[in-house]
Design an enzyme around this catalytic site. Structure first.
Site, PDB file in Angstrom:
ATOM      1  N   ASN A   1     -10.223  -0.748  -0.146  1.00 63.83           N
ATOM      2  CA  ASN A   1      -8.769  -0.574  -0.095  1.00 63.83           C
ATOM      3  C   ASN A   1      -8.173  -1.078  -1.414  1.00 63.83           C
ATOM      4  OD1 ASN A   1      -6.030  -0.832   0.364  1.00 63.83           O
ATOM      5  ND2 ASN A   1      -6.257  -1.661   2.435  1.00 63.83           N
TER       6      ASN A   1
ATOM      7  N   CYS B   1       0.815  -1.228   0.000  1.00 64.06           N
ATOM      8  CA  CYS B   1       0.000   0.000   0.000  1.00 64.06           C
ATOM      9  C   CYS B   1       0.846   1.275   0.000  1.00 64.06           C
ATOM     10  CB  CYS B   1      -0.945   0.001   1.189  1.00 64.06           C
ATOM     11  SG  CYS B   1      -1.935  -1.487   1.286  1.00 64.06           S
TER      12      CYS B   1
ATOM     13  N   HIS C   1      -3.522   6.859   2.481  1.00 62.47           N
ATOM     14  CA  HIS C   1      -3.899   5.547   1.943  1.00 62.47           C
ATOM     15  C   HIS C   1      -5.300   5.224   2.454  1.00 62.47           C
ATOM     16  CE1 HIS C   1      -4.164   1.405   1.070  1.00 62.47           C
ATOM     17  NE2 HIS C   1      -3.931   0.995   2.305  1.00 62.47           N
TER      18      HIS C   1
HETATM   19  O1  UT7 Z   1      -3.781  -1.442   3.700  1.00 60.31           O
HETATM   20  C1  UT7 Z   1      -3.486  -1.982   4.956  1.00 60.31           C
HETATM   21  C2  UT7 Z   1      -4.222  -3.263   5.034  1.00 60.31           C
HETATM   22  N1  UT7 Z   1      -5.231  -3.512   5.946  1.00 60.31           N
HETATM   23  C3  UT7 Z   1      -5.838  -2.688   6.821  1.00 60.31           C
HETATM   24  O2  UT7 Z   1      -5.584  -1.539   6.939  1.00 60.31           O
HETATM   25  C4  UT7 Z   1      -6.886  -3.299   7.713  1.00 60.31           C
HETATM   26  C5  UT7 Z   1      -6.666  -2.955   9.163  1.00 60.31           C
HETATM   27  N2  UT7 Z   1      -7.636  -3.561  10.039  1.00 60.31           N
HETATM   28  C6  UT7 Z   1      -8.947  -3.202  10.039  1.00 60.31           C
HETATM   29  O3  UT7 Z   1      -9.376  -2.355   9.276  1.00 60.31           O
HETATM   30  C7  UT7 Z   1      -9.861  -3.835  11.076  1.00 60.31           C
HETATM   31  O4  UT7 Z   1      -9.083  -4.553  12.012  1.00 60.31           O
HETATM   32  C8  UT7 Z   1     -10.912  -4.796  10.439  1.00 60.31           C
HETATM   33  C9  UT7 Z   1     -11.929  -3.976   9.644  1.00 60.31           C
HETATM   34  C10 UT7 Z   1     -10.236  -5.812   9.551  1.00 60.31           C
HETATM   35  C11 UT7 Z   1     -11.661  -5.520  11.558  1.00 60.31           C
HETATM   36  O5  UT7 Z   1     -12.273  -4.573  12.421  1.00 60.31           O
HETATM   37  P1  UT7 Z   1     -12.164  -4.743  14.005  1.00 60.31           P
HETATM   38  O6  UT7 Z   1     -12.892  -3.630  14.596  1.00 60.31           O
HETATM   39  O7  UT7 Z   1     -10.683  -4.884  14.330  1.00 60.31           O
HETATM   40  O8  UT7 Z   1     -12.963  -6.081  14.219  1.00 60.31           O
HETATM   41  P2  UT7 Z   1     -12.516  -7.406  14.983  1.00 60.31           P
HETATM   42  O9  UT7 Z   1     -11.557  -8.174  14.145  1.00 60.31           O
HETATM   43  O10 UT7 Z   1     -12.115  -7.055  16.391  1.00 60.31           O
HETATM   44  O11 UT7 Z   1     -13.880  -8.184  15.058  1.00 60.31           O
HETATM   45  C12 UT7 Z   1     -14.967  -7.700  15.860  1.00 60.31           C
HETATM   46  C13 UT7 Z   1     -16.116  -8.677  15.712  1.00 60.31           C
HETATM   47  C14 UT7 Z   1     -15.702 -10.125  15.974  1.00 60.31           C
HETATM   48  O12 UT7 Z   1     -16.799 -10.768  16.583  1.00 60.31           O
HETATM   49  P3  UT7 Z   1     -16.846 -10.998  18.177  1.00 60.31           P
HETATM   50  O13 UT7 Z   1     -15.617 -11.794  18.489  1.00 60.31           O
HETATM   51  O14 UT7 Z   1     -16.815  -9.634  18.780  1.00 60.31           O
HETATM   52  O15 UT7 Z   1     -18.134 -11.733  18.376  1.00 60.31           O
HETATM   53  C15 UT7 Z   1     -15.492 -10.684  14.592  1.00 60.31           C
HETATM   54  O16 UT7 Z   1     -15.678 -12.069  14.541  1.00 60.31           O
HETATM   55  O17 UT7 Z   1     -16.611  -8.636  14.359  1.00 60.31           O
HETATM   56  C16 UT7 Z   1     -16.557  -9.947  13.800  1.00 60.31           C
HETATM   57  N3  UT7 Z   1     -16.213  -9.813  12.381  1.00 60.31           N
HETATM   58  C17 UT7 Z   1     -17.119  -9.610  11.428  1.00 60.31           C
HETATM   59  N4  UT7 Z   1     -18.464  -9.520  11.459  1.00 60.31           N
HETATM   60  C18 UT7 Z   1     -19.100  -9.298  10.297  1.00 60.31           C
HETATM   61  C19 UT7 Z   1     -14.986  -9.828  11.812  1.00 60.31           C
HETATM   62  N5  UT7 Z   1     -15.082  -9.642  10.488  1.00 60.31           N
HETATM   63  C20 UT7 Z   1     -16.402  -9.512  10.219  1.00 60.31           C
HETATM   64  C21 UT7 Z   1     -17.135  -9.290   9.039  1.00 60.31           C
HETATM   65  N6  UT7 Z   1     -18.478  -9.188   9.124  1.00 60.31           N
HETATM   66  N7  UT7 Z   1     -16.533  -9.149   7.831  1.00 60.31           N
END
Ligand code: UT7
Length: 329
Positions: free
Chosen positions: A286, A114, A256
């Site tokens: 992204n 990125c 980004h």
């Molecule tokens: O270019 C650089 C590359 N990448 C990035 O910049 C991504 C950086 N990371 C992020 O943007 C975030 O970490 C994510 C958007 C990927 C995830 O968001 P988060 O707020 O960190 O969510 P989480 O992983 O803590 O998950 C929270 C909850 C979990 O459920 P429980 O354990 O609270 O019941 C996950 O299982 O959301 C659940 N979850 C989802 N639910 C619906 C995780 N992914 C999804 C999904 N849809 N796609």
């Protein structure tokens, strides 16, 4: 004799096909509301089966050439920042050179994920400052949707396809519209936080790799999130300090486009108003190396970014790479 480089033209291209959050609801266990609230993404553009990364590059490059009022024979060097080239070899930039009908010039890819577009601007600036080249096409382009596992909701909801391009041109040492500073970093010790482990030379394509799905992109989202806000804010501070400016001097930040919450966290660190941060993530998702030039072009074409303004670019990505640049446009 000293030279500066200025942005002579900007262009971008998004594929026509759109994948909405509602479409993804039918593919994995997710929801439009979750994606929107956690990322700011509403839709992303996706290549069709006949499009490759090099095709996206050509469309963006032609738009940048038109904006610069230049023809392809004036270009001296082509760089493509991408982690999704058409082939492992040769470089995507070579395919772009042929498809554009450019002369027999240097063409190479940059693999900095990125942050690749900022790496590209930094490198192009060196060639221009030394007088080696006059006009350089720097493209950021990705076809990430072909690297995604549409069974993995942690990654497949985040990414989209597209390309953006700048033409950097030589200008005099007294021109005030120029690329003022650029910075690039890497912290390779954290490589496994965001990678595509299988299918390279370390773990070549095999039945095992296909069964594991390790040729797809894999990400530790929370750690990446934390590192993204930390390194992008640090990179912004580094660029501002290098030219003795503060955030108050900046007209626009074009970060980004990974996640609206990451952008907000970076803005908070500077007390910088979100109204002066370009955000296109709702429309594109992204697009990795393509995200900064696409966002820049969208804001330029809709009249937000204007010639003469001071613009700060910042990025973070797999590697872990990061970077920043400030230009007077
Ligand atoms: O270019 C650089 C590359 N990448 C990035 O910049 C991504 C950086 N990371 C992020 O943007 C975030 O970490 C994510 C958007 C990927 C995830 O968001 P988060 O707020 O960190 O969510 P989480 O992983 O803590 O998950 C929270 C909850 C979990 O459920 P429980 O354990 O609270 O019941 C996950 O299982 O959301 C659940 N979850 C989802 N639910 C619906 C995780 N992914 C999804 C999904 N849809 N796609």
């Amino acid at each position: 004799m000293f030279f500066r480089s200025k942005v002579a033209g900007v262009g971008s291209f998004l594929p026509e096909k759109v994948l909405t959050n509602y479409d993804l609801e039918k593919m994995v266990d997710t929801s439009h509301d979750w994606i929107l609230q956690r990322t700011g993404i509403e839709r992303r553009h996706v290549v069709d089966e006949n499009e490759g990364t090099s095709d996206l590059c050509v469309r963006a490059a032609n738009n940048a050439l038109k904006d610069a009022n230049m023809t392809v024979d004036q270009i001296d060097l082509i760089m493509v920042a991408t982690v999704t080239p058409d082939y492992k070899m040769p470089a995507c930039a070579c395919l772009v050179q042929a498809k554009l009908g450019a002369k027999n010039i240097m063409a190479f890819d940059i693999n900095a994920a990125c942050s690749g577009f900022i790496y590209g601007l930094f490198i192009a600036d060196q060639f221009i400052k030394t007088g080696a080249y006059k006009n350089i096409l720097v493209i950021g382009a990705e076809n990430l949707t072909r690297l995604l596992n549409y069974k993995d909701r942690d990654t497949c909801i985040l990414f989209g396809d597209g390309a953006g391009a700048f033409i950097l041109s030589q200008t005099s040492a007294t021109d005030e519209n120029y690329l003022m500073t650029a910075h690039a970093h890497a912290e390779g010790a954290h490589a496994e936080l965001l990678w595509s482990k299988g299918g390279g030379t370390r773990y070549p394509i095999s039945q095992q790799v296909l069964d594991d799905g390790s040729h797809y992109m894999q990400m530790k989202g929370k750690e990446i999130f934390k590192n993204a806000t930390r390194t992008m804010a640090t990179a912004c501070k580094e660029a501002l300090a290098a030219i003795n400016k503060t955030a108050a001097d900046i007209d626009w930040i074009v970060p980004h486009q990974a996640n609206l919450r990451i952008t907000e966290a970076v803005a908070n660190q500077f007390d910088f108003p979100m109204a002066r941060i370009v955000s296109t993530v709702h429309e594109t998702g992204n697009t990795s190396a393509a995200s900064i030039p696409i966002a820049f072009d969208m804001a330029y074409k809709d009249g937000r970014i204007k010639r003469g303004q001071l613009i700060l670019l910042t990025a973070f990505g797999a590697g872990l790479t990061s970077g920043s640049a400030i230009l007077r446009f």
